[in-house]
Design a protein around this motif. Structure first.
Motif, PDB file in Angstrom:
ATOM      1  N   VAL A 189      -9.051  10.889  -7.811  1.00  0.00           N
ATOM      2  CA  VAL A 189      -7.790  11.207  -8.481  1.00  0.00           C
ATOM      3  C   VAL A 189      -7.000  12.073  -7.508  1.00  0.00           C
ATOM      4  N   HIS A 190      -5.735  11.735  -7.273  1.00  0.00           N
ATOM      5  CA  HIS A 190      -4.932  12.515  -6.340  1.00  0.00           C
ATOM      6  C   HIS A 190      -4.747  13.932  -6.871  1.00  0.00           C
ATOM      7  N   ASP A 191      -4.636  14.900  -5.951  1.00  0.00           N
ATOM      8  CA  ASP A 191      -4.503  16.317  -6.329  1.00  0.00           C
ATOM      9  C   ASP A 191      -3.343  16.561  -7.289  1.00  0.00           C
ATOM     10  N   THR A 192      -2.237  15.834  -7.115  1.00  0.00           N
ATOM     11  CA  THR A 192      -1.076  16.073  -7.978  1.00  0.00           C
ATOM     12  C   THR A 192      -1.331  15.577  -9.401  1.00  0.00           C
ATOM     13  N   VAL A 193      -2.157  14.542  -9.550  1.00  0.00           N
ATOM     14  CA  VAL A 193      -2.534  14.079 -10.888  1.00  0.00           C
ATOM     15  C   VAL A 193      -3.574  15.037 -11.472  1.00  0.00           C
ATOM     16  N   ARG A 194      -4.475  15.532 -10.632  1.00  0.00           N
ATOM     17  CA  ARG A 194      -5.449  16.530 -11.113  1.00  0.00           C
ATOM     18  C   ARG A 194      -4.727  17.769 -11.656  1.00  0.00           C
ATOM     19  N   LEU A 195      -3.612  18.140 -11.014  1.00  0.00           N
ATOM     20  CA  LEU A 195      -2.837  19.282 -11.489  1.00  0.00           C
ATOM     21  C   LEU A 195      -2.343  19.019 -12.916  1.00  0.00           C
ATOM     22  N   ARG A 196      -1.853  17.824 -13.180  1.00  0.00           N
ATOM     23  CA  ARG A 196      -1.384  17.477 -14.525  1.00  0.00           C
ATOM     24  C   ARG A 196      -2.535  17.500 -15.526  1.00  0.00           C
ATOM     25  N   LEU A 197      -3.689  16.973 -15.116  1.00  0.00           N
ATOM     26  CA  LEU A 197      -4.864  16.991 -15.997  1.00  0.00           C
ATOM     27  C   LEU A 197      -5.298  18.424 -16.282  1.00  0.00           C
ATOM     28  N   GLN A 198      -5.203  19.277 -15.269  1.00  0.00           N
ATOM     29  CA  GLN A 198      -5.543  20.691 -15.452  1.00  0.00           C
ATOM     30  C   GLN A 198      -4.575  21.354 -16.432  1.00  0.00           C
ATOM     31  N   HIS A 199      -3.286  21.073 -16.281  1.00  0.00           N
ATOM     32  CA  HIS A 199      -2.295  21.646 -17.194  1.00  0.00           C
ATOM     33  C   HIS A 199      -2.571  21.197 -18.631  1.00  0.00           C
ATOM     34  N   SER A 227       0.843  -1.190   0.000  1.00  0.00           N
ATOM     35  CA  SER A 227       0.000   0.000   0.000  1.00  0.00           C
ATOM     36  C   SER A 227       0.878   1.239   0.000  1.00  0.00           C
ATOM     37  N   ARG A 228       0.267   2.343  -0.379  1.00  0.00           N
ATOM     38  CA  ARG A 228       0.965   3.620  -0.375  1.00  0.00           C
ATOM     39  C   ARG A 228       0.004   4.660   0.140  1.00  0.00           C
ATOM     40  N   ARG A 229       0.584   5.715   0.691  1.00  0.00           N
ATOM     41  CA  ARG A 229      -0.206   6.848   1.130  1.00  0.00           C
ATOM     42  C   ARG A 229       0.462   8.104   0.610  1.00  0.00           C
ATOM     43  N   ASP A 230      -0.330   8.949  -0.035  1.00  0.00           N
ATOM     44  CA  ASP A 230       0.176  10.209  -0.550  1.00  0.00           C
ATOM     45  C   ASP A 230      -0.145  11.330   0.416  1.00  0.00           C
ATOM     46  N   TYR A 231       0.820  12.197   0.630  1.00  0.00           N
ATOM     47  CA  TYR A 231       0.634  13.422   1.417  1.00  0.00           C
ATOM     48  C   TYR A 231       0.898  14.584   0.478  1.00  0.00           C
ATOM     49  N   TYR A 232       0.065  15.602   0.538  1.00  0.00           N
ATOM     50  CA  TYR A 232       0.270  16.760  -0.321  1.00  0.00           C
ATOM     51  C   TYR A 232      -0.005  18.007   0.499  1.00  0.00           C
ATOM     52  N   ARG A 233       1.046  18.816   0.652  1.00  0.00           N
ATOM     53  CA  ARG A 233       0.949  20.040   1.451  1.00  0.00           C
ATOM     54  C   ARG A 233       0.367  19.753   2.827  1.00  0.00           C
ATOM     55  N   ASP A 234       0.831  18.661   3.420  1.00  0.00           N
ATOM     56  CA  ASP A 234       0.354  18.194   4.725  1.00  0.00           C
ATOM     57  C   ASP A 234       1.476  18.373   5.748  1.00  0.00           C
ATOM     58  N   PRO A 235       1.263  19.249   6.757  1.00  0.00           N
ATOM     59  CA  PRO A 235       2.327  19.467   7.744  1.00  0.00           C
ATOM     60  C   PRO A 235       2.652  18.216   8.563  1.00  0.00           C
ATOM     61  N   ASN A 236       1.771  17.221   8.549  1.00  0.00           N
ATOM     62  CA  ASN A 236       2.009  15.987   9.292  1.00  0.00           C
ATOM     63  C   ASN A 236       2.665  14.903   8.441  1.00  0.00           C
ATOM     64  N   ALA A 237       3.051  15.245   7.226  1.00  0.00           N
ATOM     65  CA  ALA A 237       3.695  14.261   6.350  1.00  0.00           C
ATOM     66  C   ALA A 237       5.036  13.851   6.945  1.00  0.00           C
ATOM     67  N   TYR A 253       7.308  17.599 -12.594  1.00  0.00           N
ATOM     68  CA  TYR A 253       6.610  17.710 -11.314  1.00  0.00           C
ATOM     69  C   TYR A 253       7.510  17.183 -10.200  1.00  0.00           C
ATOM     70  N   THR A 254       8.084  18.121  -9.426  1.00  0.00           N
ATOM     71  CA  THR A 254       9.039  17.747  -8.377  1.00  0.00           C
ATOM     72  C   THR A 254       8.727  18.479  -7.077  1.00  0.00           C
ATOM     73  N   ASP A 255       7.456  18.633  -6.768  1.00  0.00           N
ATOM     74  CA  ASP A 255       7.028  19.377  -5.586  1.00  0.00           C
ATOM     75  C   ASP A 255       7.468  18.651  -4.310  1.00  0.00           C
ATOM     76  N   PRO A 256       8.350  19.270  -3.495  1.00  0.00           N
ATOM     77  CA  PRO A 256       8.788  18.611  -2.267  1.00  0.00           C
ATOM     78  C   PRO A 256       7.668  18.464  -1.241  1.00  0.00           C
ATOM     79  N   GLU A 257       6.527  19.102  -1.487  1.00  0.00           N
ATOM     80  CA  GLU A 257       5.390  18.941  -0.579  1.00  0.00           C
ATOM     81  C   GLU A 257       4.496  17.756  -0.963  1.00  0.00           C
ATOM     82  N   HIS A 258       4.867  17.019  -2.022  1.00  0.00           N
ATOM     83  CA  HIS A 258       4.179  15.760  -2.334  1.00  0.00           C
ATOM     84  C   HIS A 258       5.077  14.625  -1.876  1.00  0.00           C
ATOM     85  N   ILE A 259       4.633  13.947  -0.826  1.00  0.00           N
ATOM     86  CA  ILE A 259       5.375  12.852  -0.197  1.00  0.00           C
ATOM     87  C   ILE A 259       4.571  11.569  -0.362  1.00  0.00           C
TER      88      ILE A 259
END
Length: 157
Positions: A136-146, A3-13, A83-89
């Motif tokens: 859809v994860h927010d980081t993938v939605r960003l790509r779809l938006q672009h 399993s995997r868990r994605d964190y995005y702009r999460d201070p608890n990541a 896409y290399t956002d350090p806030e996506h863990i």
């Protein structure tokens, strides 16, 4: 599959302990629908792709991973963005905690037929309306938006 868990702009990541180059493909059919796979490890719909192996280019990686995950043979036709956002863990159950590093290419199908791999539960082309209603994860939605914005230059971020 773990399993995997994605964190995005999460201070608890958790703090990242790896950085792994990876890529994905955004493939559009004649009707404007986008090739997506539903990931077995997270349940989210995502673009096909994966991480590089030693001895291959990132383009070769994306072609290989797309074939493995979808059954389709593609060719790379362009670059959507970096896409290399350090806030996506991304935290994996084996203890790996990865910072996002993904280059998303445009591709087009040149052969094969859609097949579901052991990494996914479904593979199909989805319309924009369908994509609005599925996980859809927010980081993938960003790509779809672009992609939807029809940018003249690749996203650099």
């Amino acid at each position: 599959m773990g399993s995997r868990r994605d964190y995005y702009r999460d201070p608890n990541a958790p703090k990242a302990n790896t950085l792994v180059p990876g890529g994905s493909a955004l493939i559009v059919d004649e009707g404007g629908n986008i090739l997506m796979q539903r990931r077995r490890d997270s349940g989210n719909w995502s673009l096909p792709g994966g991480v590089m192996d030693i001895g291959e280019t990132l383009e070769q990686c994306v072609v290989r991973e797309t074939r493995e995950e979808t059954g389709l043979n593609i060719e790379i036709t362009g670059l959507l963005g970096i896409y290399t956002d350090p806030e996506h863990i991304i935290e994996y159950e084996d203890g790996e905690i990865r910072q996002e590093f993904n280059i998303t290419y445009y591709g087009r199908v040149v052969g094969g037929r859609i097949e579901v791999s052991d990494e996914s539960t479904s593979v199909r082309f989805l319309s924009a309306d369908e994509l609005a209603d599925v996980p859809v994860h927010d980081t993938v939605r960003l790509r779809l938006q672009h992609h939807a914005e029809g940018r003249s230059q690749p996203y650099l971020g």
